[in-house]
Design a protein around this motif. Structure first.
Motif, short mmCIF file in Angstrom:
data_model
loop_
_atom_site.label_atom_id
_atom_site.label_comp_id
_atom_site.label_asym_id
_atom_site.label_seq_id
_atom_site.Cartn_x
_atom_site.Cartn_y
_atom_site.Cartn_z
N MET A 273 0.85 -1.20 0.00
CA MET A 273 0.00 0.00 0.00
C MET A 273 0.88 1.24 0.00
O MET A 273 1.78 1.38 0.82
N THR A 274 0.62 2.14 -0.93
CA THR A 274 1.38 3.38 -1.00
C THR A 274 0.43 4.58 -0.92
O THR A 274 -0.79 4.44 -1.06
N LYS A 275 1.03 5.74 -0.70
CA LYS A 275 0.25 6.98 -0.70
C LYS A 275 1.12 8.07 -1.31
O LYS A 275 2.36 7.96 -1.33
N PRO A 276 0.50 9.13 -1.82
CA PRO A 276 1.28 10.21 -2.43
C PRO A 276 2.20 10.87 -1.42
O PRO A 276 1.81 11.14 -0.29
N THR A 277 3.41 11.11 -1.83
CA THR A 277 4.37 11.83 -0.98
C THR A 277 4.06 13.32 -1.02
O THR A 277 3.79 13.88 -2.07
N MET A 278 4.10 13.95 0.14
CA MET A 278 4.11 15.41 0.21
C MET A 278 5.20 15.81 1.20
O MET A 278 5.09 15.53 2.39
N ILE A 279 6.25 16.40 0.68
CA ILE A 279 7.38 16.82 1.51
C ILE A 279 7.09 18.20 2.06
O ILE A 279 6.84 19.15 1.31
N LEU B 4 14.01 9.30 6.46
CA LEU B 4 14.15 10.69 6.03
C LEU B 4 15.57 11.19 6.26
O LEU B 4 16.11 11.98 5.48
N GLY B 5 16.17 10.74 7.36
CA GLY B 5 17.56 11.10 7.62
C GLY B 5 18.48 10.62 6.51
O GLY B 5 19.40 11.34 6.09
N ASP B 6 18.24 9.41 6.01
CA ASP B 6 19.02 8.89 4.88
C ASP B 6 18.91 9.81 3.68
O ASP B 6 19.90 10.11 3.00
N ALA B 7 17.67 10.25 3.39
CA ALA B 7 17.45 11.11 2.23
C ALA B 7 18.14 12.46 2.40
O ALA B 7 18.75 12.98 1.46
N CYS B 8 18.08 13.02 3.60
CA CYS B 8 18.73 14.31 3.85
C CYS B 8 20.25 14.19 3.74
O CYS B 8 20.91 15.08 3.16
N GLU B 9 20.80 13.12 4.26
CA GLU B 9 22.24 12.91 4.15
C GLU B 9 22.66 12.77 2.69
O GLU B 9 23.65 13.38 2.25
N PRO C 273 13.01 15.59 -3.64
CA PRO C 273 11.97 14.89 -4.41
C PRO C 273 12.49 13.69 -5.19
O PRO C 273 11.85 12.63 -5.20
N ALA C 274 13.64 13.82 -5.81
CA ALA C 274 14.19 12.71 -6.58
C ALA C 274 14.53 11.53 -5.67
O ALA C 274 14.46 10.37 -6.09
N LEU C 275 14.90 11.80 -4.43
CA LEU C 275 15.27 10.74 -3.50
C LEU C 275 14.06 10.08 -2.85
O LEU C 275 14.07 8.87 -2.58
N LEU C 276 13.02 10.85 -2.59
CA LEU C 276 11.86 10.33 -1.89
C LEU C 276 10.77 9.83 -2.83
O LEU C 276 9.98 8.96 -2.45
N GLY C 277 10.68 10.39 -4.03
CA GLY C 277 9.72 9.91 -5.02
C GLY C 277 8.31 10.39 -4.79
O GLY C 277 7.96 10.86 -3.69
N PRO C 278 7.44 10.26 -5.81
CA PRO C 278 6.07 10.77 -5.71
C PRO C 278 5.13 9.89 -4.89
O PRO C 278 4.06 10.33 -4.49
#
Length: 292
Positions: free
Chosen positions: A1-7, A138-143, A246-251
């Motif tokens: 199950m997925t949901k739209p990302t909103m950063i 999220l920490g992984d993505a920020c790093e 956005p490129a790291l976390l995806g839509p």
């Protein structure tokens, strides 16, 4: 199950907007906890929905104590935010965390005392876990975003949240550094991180070092022009980091593997028949998943 990302990006000192957003507009969000710090900028970046909230308001009008933390987190939740990135200026307690460096924080010591720290209370009591107050995903993505932007970034660190608005005394600075083992110091990540957890939002903190705190022997030799220059450089780097998220976390994203999305699952203690309907109405966005 997925949901739209909103950063959702909460910007601190020096970071007041996100460049390059498509369909960008500032929107007003009303919350039962009062008005947020400012309108919220919404738009799309690389196919991912994003929102931006200036923590101190445009023009830096809110002191750290007076930031409406509950309204800010509630407003982001109402807009559909799934992932919150906190960006803030900080002082350093370590020689190797130099001005201009970024720290992806993973722990906090909360020394604030004049702020509302929970959405819950009499009439609906809840206790969430804060053993690990930030989201490793999220920490992984920020790093990764920081490294891709060429920023000197340190993964992991303890953020000492002080009340402010004054900075530390020398005695306090030495205590936090030498006895408590804190790595950086700031005034805004608490109760922000606590409220994000209560709202079942993934939360990551990026602390941007502007100076060494008063413990450092050269602290007094640093003039304001140097601090401002560092702040401006950090702002530019912070914007570069945000643009890569956005490129790291995806839509789309799956349920958080660390449990951030379900933090309230077993947290509410008050029996249903004893819950205050007035407070429940205020919790519609924050806790609607478990109260409905």
């Amino acid at each position: 199950m997925t949901k739209p990302t909103m950063i959702a990006v909460i910007g601190g000192s020096g970071l007041y907007e996100i460049d390059g957003l498509l369909n960008a507009q500032w929107v007003t969000v009303e919350t039962p906890w009062g008005a947020p710090s400012d309108q919220i900028l919404t738009g799309d970046l690389d196919g991912v929905k994003m929102t931006f909230l200036p923590r101190h308001g445009r023009g830096h009008v809110h002191a750290p104590t007076d930031v409406p933390y509950r309204a800010n987190i509630d407003a982001l939740k109402r807009l559909g935010a799934t992932d919150v990135i906190s960006v803030s200026a900080c002082g350093s307690f370590r020689e190797d965390l130099a001005p201009g460096d970024f720290v992806v924080v993973d722990q906090f010591i909360d020394r604030t005392f004049a702020r509302d720290k929970s959405f819950f209370g009499s009439g609906c009591v809840a206790h969430v876990s804060l053993a690990h107050p930030t989201c490793p995903r999220l920490g992984d993505a920020c790093e990764a975003a920081a490294r891709a932007a060429g920023i000197t970034v340190h993964r992991g660190g303890t953020y000492l949240a002080m009340e402010g608005p004054q900075f530390s005394t020398l005695a306090e600075s030495r205590l936090y550094r030498e006895q408590w083992g804190a790595d950086v110091i700031g005034m805004t990540n608490m109760p922000e991180a606590k409220l994000a957890r209560e709202a079942e939002l993934c939360y990551a903190s990026v602390a941007m070092v502007t100076d060494f705190d008063s413990w450092h022997p050269d602290h007094g030799a640093v003039d304001i022009t140097a601090i401002i220059a560092t702040l401006q450089g950090n702002s530019s780097n912070g914007a570069e980091l945000v643009r890569r998220l956005p490129a790291l976390l995806g839509p789309e994203r799956a349920l958080c593997p660390h449990g951030c999305d379900t933090a309230l699952q077993y947290a509410i203690m008050t029996a249903p028949e004893k819950r205050d309907p007035v407070l429940l109405a205020k919790l519609d966005a924050v806790a609607g998943r478990v109260l409905s």
